[in-house]
Design a protein around this motif. Structure first.
Motif, PDB file in Angstrom:
ATOM      1  N   PRO A   1      -1.611 -13.294 -18.832  1.00  0.00           N
ATOM      2  CA  PRO A   1      -2.519 -14.217 -18.156  1.00  0.00           C
ATOM      3  C   PRO A   1      -2.152 -14.488 -16.696  1.00  0.00           C
ATOM      4  CG  PRO A   1      -1.136 -15.399 -19.697  1.00  0.00           C
ATOM      5  CD  PRO A   1      -0.878 -13.941 -19.915  1.00  0.00           C
ATOM      6  N   GLY A   2      -0.895 -14.414 -16.339  1.00  0.00           N
ATOM      7  CA  GLY A   2      -0.500 -14.645 -14.949  1.00  0.00           C
ATOM      8  C   GLY A   2      -1.109 -13.618 -14.018  1.00  0.00           C
ATOM      9  N   TRP A   3      -0.959 -12.340 -14.371  1.00  0.00           N
ATOM     10  CA  TRP A   3      -1.555 -11.278 -13.575  1.00  0.00           C
ATOM     11  C   TRP A   3      -3.072 -11.336 -13.656  1.00  0.00           C
ATOM     12  CZ3 TRP A   3       0.961  -9.044  -9.940  1.00  0.00           C
ATOM     13  CH2 TRP A   3       2.331  -8.859 -10.032  1.00  0.00           C
ATOM     14  N   GLY A   4      -3.592 -11.724 -14.802  1.00  0.00           N
ATOM     15  CA  GLY A   4      -5.038 -11.840 -14.954  1.00  0.00           C
ATOM     16  C   GLY A   4      -5.629 -12.857 -13.993  1.00  0.00           C
ATOM     17  N   VAL A   5      -4.982 -13.996 -13.879  1.00  0.00           N
ATOM     18  CA  VAL A   5      -5.454 -15.035 -12.964  1.00  0.00           C
ATOM     19  C   VAL A   5      -5.336 -14.558 -11.519  1.00  0.00           C
ATOM     20  CG1 VAL A   5      -4.922 -17.343 -12.071  1.00  0.00           C
ATOM     21  CG2 VAL A   5      -5.001 -16.941 -14.531  1.00  0.00           C
ATOM     22  N   LEU A   6      -4.244 -13.870 -11.197  1.00  0.00           N
ATOM     23  CA  LEU A   6      -4.053 -13.374  -9.835  1.00  0.00           C
ATOM     24  C   LEU A   6      -5.160 -12.382  -9.454  1.00  0.00           C
ATOM     25  CD1 LEU A   6      -1.872 -13.312  -7.459  1.00  0.00           C
ATOM     26  CD2 LEU A   6      -1.292 -11.110  -8.432  1.00  0.00           C
ATOM     27  N   PHE A   7      -5.427 -11.409 -10.313  1.00  0.00           N
ATOM     28  CA  PHE A   7      -6.452 -10.417 -10.004  1.00  0.00           C
ATOM     29  C   PHE A   7      -7.857 -11.014 -10.073  1.00  0.00           C
ATOM     30  CE2 PHE A   7      -3.030  -7.390 -10.680  1.00  0.00           C
ATOM     31  CZ  PHE A   7      -3.266  -6.493  -9.651  1.00  0.00           C
ATOM     32  N   ALA A   8      -8.075 -11.958 -10.955  1.00  0.00           N
ATOM     33  CA  ALA A   8      -9.384 -12.615 -11.017  1.00  0.00           C
ATOM     34  C   ALA A   8      -9.641 -13.382  -9.717  1.00  0.00           C
ATOM     35  CB  ALA A   8      -9.464 -13.547 -12.221  1.00  0.00           C
ATOM     36  N   GLY A   9      -8.632 -14.061  -9.222  1.00  0.00           N
ATOM     37  CA  GLY A   9      -8.778 -14.771  -7.953  1.00  0.00           C
ATOM     38  C   GLY A   9      -9.063 -13.824  -6.806  1.00  0.00           C
ATOM     39  N   ALA A  10      -8.360 -12.696  -6.773  1.00  0.00           N
ATOM     40  CA  ALA A  10      -8.607 -11.703  -5.721  1.00  0.00           C
ATOM     41  C   ALA A  10     -10.022 -11.134  -5.831  1.00  0.00           C
ATOM     42  CB  ALA A  10      -7.577 -10.576  -5.805  1.00  0.00           C
ATOM     43  N   GLY A  11     -10.480 -10.898  -7.050  1.00  0.00           N
ATOM     44  CA  GLY A  11     -11.815 -10.357  -7.246  1.00  0.00           C
ATOM     45  C   GLY A  11     -12.903 -11.339  -6.865  1.00  0.00           C
ATOM     46  N   VAL A  12     -12.704 -12.597  -7.225  1.00  0.00           N
ATOM     47  CA  VAL A  12     -13.694 -13.624  -6.875  1.00  0.00           C
ATOM     48  C   VAL A  12     -13.748 -13.806  -5.361  1.00  0.00           C
ATOM     49  CG1 VAL A  12     -14.181 -16.104  -7.031  1.00  0.00           C
ATOM     50  CG2 VAL A  12     -13.603 -14.811  -9.083  1.00  0.00           C
ATOM     51  N   TYR A  13     -12.592 -13.805  -4.721  1.00  0.00           N
ATOM     52  CA  TYR A  13     -12.559 -13.935  -3.260  1.00  0.00           C
ATOM     53  C   TYR A  13     -13.271 -12.749  -2.603  1.00  0.00           C
ATOM     54  CZ  TYR A  13     -10.798 -14.122   1.503  1.00  0.00           C
ATOM     55  OH  TYR A  13     -10.700 -14.136   2.874  1.00  0.00           O
ATOM     56  N   ALA A  14     -12.960 -11.533  -3.053  1.00  0.00           N
ATOM     57  CA  ALA A  14     -13.585 -10.342  -2.490  1.00  0.00           C
ATOM     58  C   ALA A  14     -15.090 -10.353  -2.740  1.00  0.00           C
ATOM     59  CB  ALA A  14     -12.958  -9.084  -3.085  1.00  0.00           C
ATOM     60  N   PHE A  15     -15.512 -10.774  -3.926  1.00  0.00           N
ATOM     61  CA  PHE A  15     -16.938 -10.836  -4.232  1.00  0.00           C
ATOM     62  C   PHE A  15     -17.639 -11.821  -3.305  1.00  0.00           C
ATOM     63  CE2 PHE A  15     -20.710 -12.178  -6.543  1.00  0.00           C
ATOM     64  CZ  PHE A  15     -21.232 -10.949  -6.944  1.00  0.00           C
ATOM     65  N   TYR A  16     -17.036 -12.977  -3.087  1.00  0.00           N
ATOM     66  CA  TYR A  16     -17.643 -13.982  -2.207  1.00  0.00           C
ATOM     67  C   TYR A  16     -17.746 -13.464  -0.773  1.00  0.00           C
ATOM     68  CZ  TYR A  16     -18.328 -18.152   0.566  1.00  0.00           C
ATOM     69  OH  TYR A  16     -18.814 -19.042   1.475  1.00  0.00           O
ATOM     70  N   ILE A  17     -16.659 -12.909  -0.256  1.00  0.00           N
ATOM     71  CA  ILE A  17     -16.636 -12.462   1.134  1.00  0.00           C
ATOM     72  C   ILE A  17     -17.525 -11.241   1.357  1.00  0.00           C
ATOM     73  CG2 ILE A  17     -15.165 -11.484   2.951  1.00  0.00           C
ATOM     74  CD1 ILE A  17     -14.792 -14.471   2.588  1.00  0.00           C
ATOM     75  N   LEU A  18     -17.442 -10.251   0.462  1.00  0.00           N
ATOM     76  CA  LEU A  18     -18.126  -8.978   0.702  1.00  0.00           C
ATOM     77  C   LEU A  18     -19.561  -8.935   0.199  1.00  0.00           C
ATOM     78  CD1 LEU A  18     -15.210  -6.555  -0.201  1.00  0.00           C
ATOM     79  CD2 LEU A  18     -16.011  -7.200   2.073  1.00  0.00           C
ATOM     80  N   ILE A  19     -19.854  -9.658  -0.884  1.00  0.00           N
ATOM     81  CA  ILE A  19     -21.188  -9.576  -1.482  1.00  0.00           C
ATOM     82  C   ILE A  19     -22.025 -10.803  -1.127  1.00  0.00           C
ATOM     83  CG2 ILE A  19     -22.486  -9.299  -3.623  1.00  0.00           C
ATOM     84  CD1 ILE A  19     -20.699  -6.887  -2.855  1.00  0.00           C
ATOM     85  N   ILE A  20     -21.506 -11.996  -1.372  1.00  0.00           N
ATOM     86  CA  ILE A  20     -22.270 -13.219  -1.134  1.00  0.00           C
ATOM     87  C   ILE A  20     -22.486 -13.426   0.366  1.00  0.00           C
ATOM     88  CG2 ILE A  20     -22.373 -15.711  -1.473  1.00  0.00           C
ATOM     89  CD1 ILE A  20     -22.579 -14.206  -4.092  1.00  0.00           C
ATOM     90  N   LYS A  21     -21.386 -13.501   1.130  1.00  0.00           N
ATOM     91  CA  LYS A  21     -21.533 -13.689   2.572  1.00  0.00           C
ATOM     92  C   LYS A  21     -21.977 -12.400   3.242  1.00  0.00           C
ATOM     93  CE  LYS A  21     -18.742 -16.019   5.059  1.00  0.00           C
ATOM     94  NZ  LYS A  21     -17.553 -16.483   5.760  1.00  0.00           N
ATOM     95  N   GLY A  22     -21.327 -11.296   2.946  1.00  0.00           N
ATOM     96  CA  GLY A  22     -21.697  -9.999   3.488  1.00  0.00           C
ATOM     97  C   GLY A  22     -21.399  -9.864   4.972  1.00  0.00           C
ATOM     98  N   PRO A  23     -21.705  -8.696   5.513  1.00  0.00           N
ATOM     99  CA  PRO A  23     -21.468  -8.487   6.949  1.00  0.00           C
ATOM    100  C   PRO A  23     -22.472  -9.266   7.804  1.00  0.00           C
ATOM    101  CG  PRO A  23     -22.477  -6.548   5.967  1.00  0.00           C
ATOM    102  CD  PRO A  23     -22.185  -7.500   4.853  1.00  0.00           C
ATOM    103  N   ASP A  24     -22.066  -9.554   9.023  1.00  0.00           N
ATOM    104  CA  ASP A  24     -22.956 -10.251   9.959  1.00  0.00           C
ATOM    105  C   ASP A  24     -24.140  -9.353  10.315  1.00  0.00           C
ATOM    106  OD1 ASP A  24     -21.174 -12.330   9.981  1.00  0.00           O
ATOM    107  OD2 ASP A  24     -20.191 -11.684  11.833  1.00  0.00           O
TER     108      ASP A  24
END
Length: 62
Positions: free
Chosen positions: A37-60
């Motif tokens: 679960p420790g690694w799971g939480v770490l990678f889930a956090g990285a994935g959620v952050y990447a999804f927010y930055i790259l997909i939700i916000k996206g490029p300018d």
């Protein structure tokens, strides 16, 4: 300079942004399946952050 810059030329293609966001989420699922679960939480956090930055916000749109 941000940690993950959606305006970088590497992320110009949509499939690259999706792959960058979904790979850590899939890896997090594997970590939870294999009872790490420790690694799971770490990678889930990285994935959620990447999804927010790259997909939700996206490029300018310049």
């Amino acid at each position: 300079m941000t940690f993950l810059d959606p305006n970088h030329p590497f992320f110009a293609k949509l499939w690259v942004r999706w792959a960058t966001a979904l790979f850590p989420l899939a890896w997090a699922a594997l970590e939870f399946i294999f009872n790490s679960p420790g690694w799971g939480v770490l990678f889930a956090g990285a994935g959620v952050y990447a999804f927010y930055i790259l997909i939700i916000k996206g490029p300018d749109q310049a």
